[in-house]
Design an enzyme around this catalytic site. Structure first.
Site, PDB file in Angstrom:
ATOM      1  N   CYS A   1      13.682  10.619   6.573  1.00 36.04           N
ATOM      2  CA  CYS A   1      13.552  10.128   7.950  1.00 36.04           C
ATOM      3  C   CYS A   1      14.843  10.346   8.736  1.00 36.04           C
ATOM      4  O   CYS A   1      14.823  10.622   9.923  1.00 36.04           O
ATOM      5  CB  CYS A   1      13.176   8.660   7.933  1.00 36.04           C
ATOM      6  SG  CYS A   1      14.287   7.675   6.938  1.00 36.04           S
TER       7      CYS A   1
ATOM      8  N   GLU B   1       9.619   0.804  10.778  1.00 39.31           N
ATOM      9  CA  GLU B   1      10.757   1.706  10.548  1.00 39.31           C
ATOM     10  C   GLU B   1      10.166   3.093  10.530  1.00 39.31           C
ATOM     11  O   GLU B   1       9.422   3.443   9.619  1.00 39.31           O
ATOM     12  CB  GLU B   1      11.440   1.359   9.240  1.00 39.31           C
ATOM     13  CG  GLU B   1      12.111   0.006   9.366  1.00 39.31           C
ATOM     14  CD  GLU B   1      12.597  -0.506   8.043  1.00 39.31           C
ATOM     15  OE1 GLU B   1      13.341   0.226   7.404  1.00 39.31           O
ATOM     16  OE2 GLU B   1      12.207  -1.615   7.678  1.00 39.31           O
TER      17      GLU B   1
ATOM     18  N   LYS C   1       0.854  -1.198   0.000  1.00 38.68           N
ATOM     19  CA  LYS C   1       0.000   0.000   0.000  1.00 38.68           C
ATOM     20  C   LYS C   1       0.883   1.239   0.000  1.00 38.68           C
ATOM     21  O   LYS C   1       1.517   1.571   0.990  1.00 38.68           O
ATOM     22  CB  LYS C   1      -0.918   0.058   1.229  1.00 38.68           C
ATOM     23  CG  LYS C   1      -2.001   1.118   1.009  1.00 38.68           C
ATOM     24  CD  LYS C   1      -2.600   1.692   2.250  1.00 38.68           C
ATOM     25  CE  LYS C   1      -1.852   2.820   2.867  1.00 38.68           C
ATOM     26  NZ  LYS C   1      -1.726   4.052   2.065  1.00 38.68           N
TER      27      LYS C   1
ATOM     28  N   GLU D   1      10.019  15.783  15.081  1.00 42.35           N
ATOM     29  CA  GLU D   1      10.371  15.549  13.687  1.00 42.35           C
ATOM     30  C   GLU D   1       9.558  16.502  12.819  1.00 42.35           C
ATOM     31  O   GLU D   1       8.363  16.316  12.624  1.00 42.35           O
ATOM     32  CB  GLU D   1      10.059  14.092  13.302  1.00 42.35           C
ATOM     33  CG  GLU D   1      10.514  13.778  11.903  1.00 42.35           C
ATOM     34  CD  GLU D   1      10.147  12.370  11.451  1.00 42.35           C
ATOM     35  OE1 GLU D   1       9.032  11.929  11.741  1.00 42.35           O
ATOM     36  OE2 GLU D   1      10.996  11.746  10.791  1.00 42.35           O
TER      37      GLU D   1
HETATM   38  P1  NAD Z   1       2.551   8.152   7.934  1.00 42.99           P
HETATM   39  O1  NAD Z   1       2.878   7.329   9.126  1.00 42.99           O
HETATM   40  O2  NAD Z   1       1.491   9.190   8.076  1.00 42.99           O
HETATM   41  O3  NAD Z   1       2.091   7.235   6.721  1.00 42.99           O
HETATM   42  C1  NAD Z   1       2.857   6.143   6.298  1.00 42.99           C
HETATM   43  C2  NAD Z   1       1.948   5.116   5.687  1.00 42.99           C
HETATM   44  O4  NAD Z   1       1.044   4.660   6.701  1.00 42.99           O
HETATM   45  C3  NAD Z   1       1.099   5.653   4.535  1.00 42.99           C
HETATM   46  O5  NAD Z   1       0.971   4.665   3.548  1.00 42.99           O
HETATM   47  C4  NAD Z   1      -0.242   5.907   5.206  1.00 42.99           C
HETATM   48  O6  NAD Z   1      -1.341   5.814   4.325  1.00 42.99           O
HETATM   49  C5  NAD Z   1      -0.293   4.793   6.240  1.00 42.99           C
HETATM   50  N1  NAD Z   1      -1.172   5.112   7.373  1.00 42.99           N
HETATM   51  C6  NAD Z   1      -1.450   6.337   7.872  1.00 42.99           C
HETATM   52  N2  NAD Z   1      -2.318   6.233   8.891  1.00 42.99           N
HETATM   53  C7  NAD Z   1      -2.607   4.916   9.033  1.00 42.99           C
HETATM   54  C8  NAD Z   1      -3.449   4.182   9.907  1.00 42.99           C
HETATM   55  N3  NAD Z   1      -4.197   4.778  10.829  1.00 42.99           N
HETATM   56  N4  NAD Z   1      -3.476   2.827   9.774  1.00 42.99           N
HETATM   57  C9  NAD Z   1      -2.739   2.213   8.824  1.00 42.99           C
HETATM   58  N5  NAD Z   1      -1.946   2.857   7.961  1.00 42.99           N
HETATM   59  C10 NAD Z   1      -1.875   4.197   8.069  1.00 42.99           C
HETATM   60  O7  NAD Z   1       3.937   8.757   7.447  1.00 42.99           O
HETATM   61  P2  NAD Z   1       4.202   9.701   6.199  1.00 42.99           P
HETATM   62  O8  NAD Z   1       3.731  11.068   6.576  1.00 42.99           O
HETATM   63  O9  NAD Z   1       3.688   9.082   4.957  1.00 42.99           O
HETATM   64  O10 NAD Z   1       5.799   9.667   6.100  1.00 42.99           O
HETATM   65  C11 NAD Z   1       6.609  10.399   6.923  1.00 42.99           C
HETATM   66  C12 NAD Z   1       7.131   9.548   8.057  1.00 42.99           C
HETATM   67  O11 NAD Z   1       7.822   8.407   7.544  1.00 42.99           O
HETATM   68  C13 NAD Z   1       8.162  10.296   8.879  1.00 42.99           C
HETATM   69  O12 NAD Z   1       7.891  10.086  10.246  1.00 42.99           O
HETATM   70  C14 NAD Z   1       9.470   9.641   8.482  1.00 42.99           C
HETATM   71  O13 NAD Z   1      10.480   9.738   9.438  1.00 42.99           O
HETATM   72  C15 NAD Z   1       9.054   8.249   8.241  1.00 42.99           C
HETATM   73  N6  NAD Z   1      10.047   7.526   7.420  1.00 42.99           N
HETATM   74  C16 NAD Z   1      10.852   6.597   8.030  1.00 42.99           C
HETATM   75  C17 NAD Z   1      11.823   5.914   7.300  1.00 42.99           C
HETATM   76  C18 NAD Z   1      12.694   4.866   7.955  1.00 42.99           C
HETATM   77  O14 NAD Z   1      13.314   4.084   7.233  1.00 42.99           O
HETATM   78  N7  NAD Z   1      12.775   4.799   9.272  1.00 42.99           N
HETATM   79  C19 NAD Z   1      11.961   6.173   5.923  1.00 42.99           C
HETATM   80  C20 NAD Z   1      11.135   7.132   5.331  1.00 42.99           C
HETATM   81  C21 NAD Z   1      10.181   7.794   6.093  1.00 42.99           C
END
Ligand code: NAD
Length: 498
Positions: free
Chosen positions: A302, A267, A191, A400
């Site tokens: 991230c 992650e 997804k 963050e």
């Molecule tokens: P997010 O957590 O809002 O969303 C990530 C994914 O989770 C998306 O596909 C989203 O649709 C899904 N999601 C959102 N709410 C959900 C729920 N209630 N239930 C199930 N799925 C849900 O994050 P984002 O805004 O898309 O990305 C930014 C974040 O990602 C930052 O915190 C960043 O640090 C992190 N990130 C981490 C890494 C790593 O390797 N550690 C790499 C890239 C990004």
């Protein structure tokens, strides 16, 4: 491509046909509800495509297709060398469609097309190739037993892997999960983030063209709270690989407990410290990379080096250099090769970044940027921003922000720098700048993070694991270690006559 102008990229973009439907069981299909969501170009506000908004029923279809494929062995029991050949073809197809893949991410979430074309898209091809080449070189174990017993310890694929990924590196995050999971013989239901589904849908099509059998690789675009949650709660998903925010990572742990105790590999977020000592040797190189570490990809990384700890004696000189680099990194049209920074992913994220900046103006000293920028009168752009004299307990130093905002904090001793760097709920990555080898090793040892980069920032490769500690989660992508999360250890005992 090296000589592409903005007009060349625009002309190429105009030729793209966006894939708008979910990819399930080898076919593009609408969501069963018929619902869609808008994929919006944040640089222009233009709606690129109305994309299928998958719900729980679509997730069921995709998981069922993945399960059928897994059980009949069309991929899971294919010889590793044959899976390798298919994945190598996929890597080649990504290379053959490199410009299109780069444009899809650039248009969808605002990153510079030149970065997408030189980093993200080639990276995706490289990671598929790397796991393809690795998978027929990974051996299982024979345990040391008494004569008459043979105990085989094998790594077997888990079954159906759910992957939920963010929008900051859409193609690469989809690739990090699916390359290793597919190489190991699993079926995948991916997804993508609702802000950036387009490259994952094209990837699914290329995967089918490469020879990945129907049902093995499914892509289900949709919202987190519906499609993501349904995957997290699904009773027939064996493993959920997640990259995204810490908040949502915690939800996936709960979904697992509420459903079938599927493995969850979070992650999550970061607030990475970059520690620059006065003995760093080359202050210009440190300034270049410190600026890259926070302004690359609009700071939507991230592991972005968003907390800069600098030894007090060199602070003023370093900040002056950083201000010059921030001025040079002004945002522009992501399709213009002359632009140094692209657009923020969407209006919501832009507003979130601006709220941190406004609050920071009252609590710290703004020395660069600090405002929204419009490119040709539109778009989600934020100027590269630097605050100095940030208090360690300020939200600027703790939260963050996920945008191009750097917080500079001076330190006097090595011990103080380590203590402040570790004073965070996150533990994804850190950087250390010093010419003193003993200090580099001593400080690296004491930093509670998954990756330390010495005299560089954000060092990363297919050969090394990437992931965090503390609330940055505990999943690991990349390297052979990633295969561990997509496989289970299975022991087979055999009695034989002696
Ligand atoms: P997010 O957590 O809002 O969303 C990530 C994914 O989770 C998306 O596909 C989203 O649709 C899904 N999601 C959102 N709410 C959900 C729920 N209630 N239930 C199930 N799925 C849900 O994050 P984002 O805004 O898309 O990305 C930014 C974040 O990602 C930052 O915190 C960043 O640090 C992190 N990130 C981490 C890494 C790593 O390797 N550690 C790499 C890239 C990004």
């Amino acid at each position: 491509m090296a000589n592409h102008t903005r007009e060349d990229w625009k002309a190429r973009a105009a030729q793209i046909t966006f894939r708008r439907q979910a990819f399930i069981d080898g076919k593009f299909v609408d969501a069963l509800s018929g619902e869609t969501f808008d994929s919006i170009n944040p640089a222009t506000g233009e709606v690129l495509a109305k994309v299928a908004a998958c719900g729980a029923a679509d997730i069921d279809r995709a998981v069922a297709a993945g399960r059928r494929a897994f059980e009949d062995g069309r991929w899971s029991r294919m010889a590793p060398g044959d899976r390798k050949a298919v994945l190598l073809r996929l890597a080649e197809l990504i290379r053959a469609n490199l410009e299109e893949m780069a444009l899809l991410d650039s248009l969808d979430m605002g990153k510079l097309v030149t970065d997408a074309a030189t980093i993200d898209a080639p990276g995706s091809a490289h990671f598929f190739q790397w796991y393809a080449e690795a998978i027929d070189k990974v051996y299982d174990e024979v345990a040391p037993t008494a004569r008459g017993d043979l105990a085989l310890v094998r790594r077997v694929p888990l079954g159906v892997v759910g992957a939920v990924v963010p929008w900051n590196f859409p193609l690469d995050m989809a690739t990090w999960k699916s390359s290793a999971a597919l190489a190991a013989g699993n079926s995948v239901v991916l997804k993508p983030a609702e802000q950036s589904p387009l490259s994952a849908l094209r990837l699914a099509e290329l995967a089918a063209e490469a020879g990945i059998p129907d049902g093995v690789f499914n892509v289900v675009p949709g919202y987190g709270a519906t499609a993501g949650k349904a995957l997290g709660l699904h009773m027939d998903v064996d493993c959920l690989a997640f990259t995204g925010s810490t908040e949502v990572g915690k939800m996936f742990m709960q979904y697992s407990g509420q459903s079938n105790l599927k493995q969850v590999w979070p992650e999550t977020g970061g607030k990475s410290p970059n520690i620059i000592f006065a003995d760093c040797g080359d202050l210009d190189a440190a300034a270049d990379m410190a600026a890259f570490g926070i302004f690359f990809n609009q700071g939507e990384v991230c592991s972005a080096n968003s907390r800069l700890y600098v030894e007090r004696s060199i602070k003023d000189a370093l900040v002056e250099k950083l201000i010059a680099r921030a001025k040079a990194a002004q945002p522009g049209d992501p399709l213009d090769p002359a632009s140094r920074m692209g657009a923020i992913v969407d209006e919501k994220q832009t507003q979130g970044i601006l709220r941190f900046i406004e609050a920071g103006k009252a609590s710290a000293n703004l020395v660069a940027g600090g405002e929204r920028v419009h490119v040709e009168g539109k778009g989600c752009f934020v100027a590269p921003t630097i605050f100095e004299d940030v208090r360690p307990d300020d939200p600027l130093a703790r939260d963050e922000i996920f945008g191009p905002v750097l917080s500079v904090i001076a330190f006097d001793t090595e011990e103080e720098a380590i203590r402040m760097a570790n004073d965070s709920i996150y533990g994804l990555a850190a950087s250390v700048w010093t010419d003193n080898l003993s200090r580099a090793l001593r400080v690296s040892e004491q930093l509670h993070v998954g990756t330390v980069s010495v005299n560089t920032v954000d060092a990363l490769s297919a050969q090394t694991p990437f992931g965090g500690m503390k609330q940055s989660g505990f999943g690991r992508d990349l390297s052979l270690h990633s295969l561990e999360k997509y496989t289970a250890l299975k022991t087979t005992w055999i009695k034989y006559k002696i």
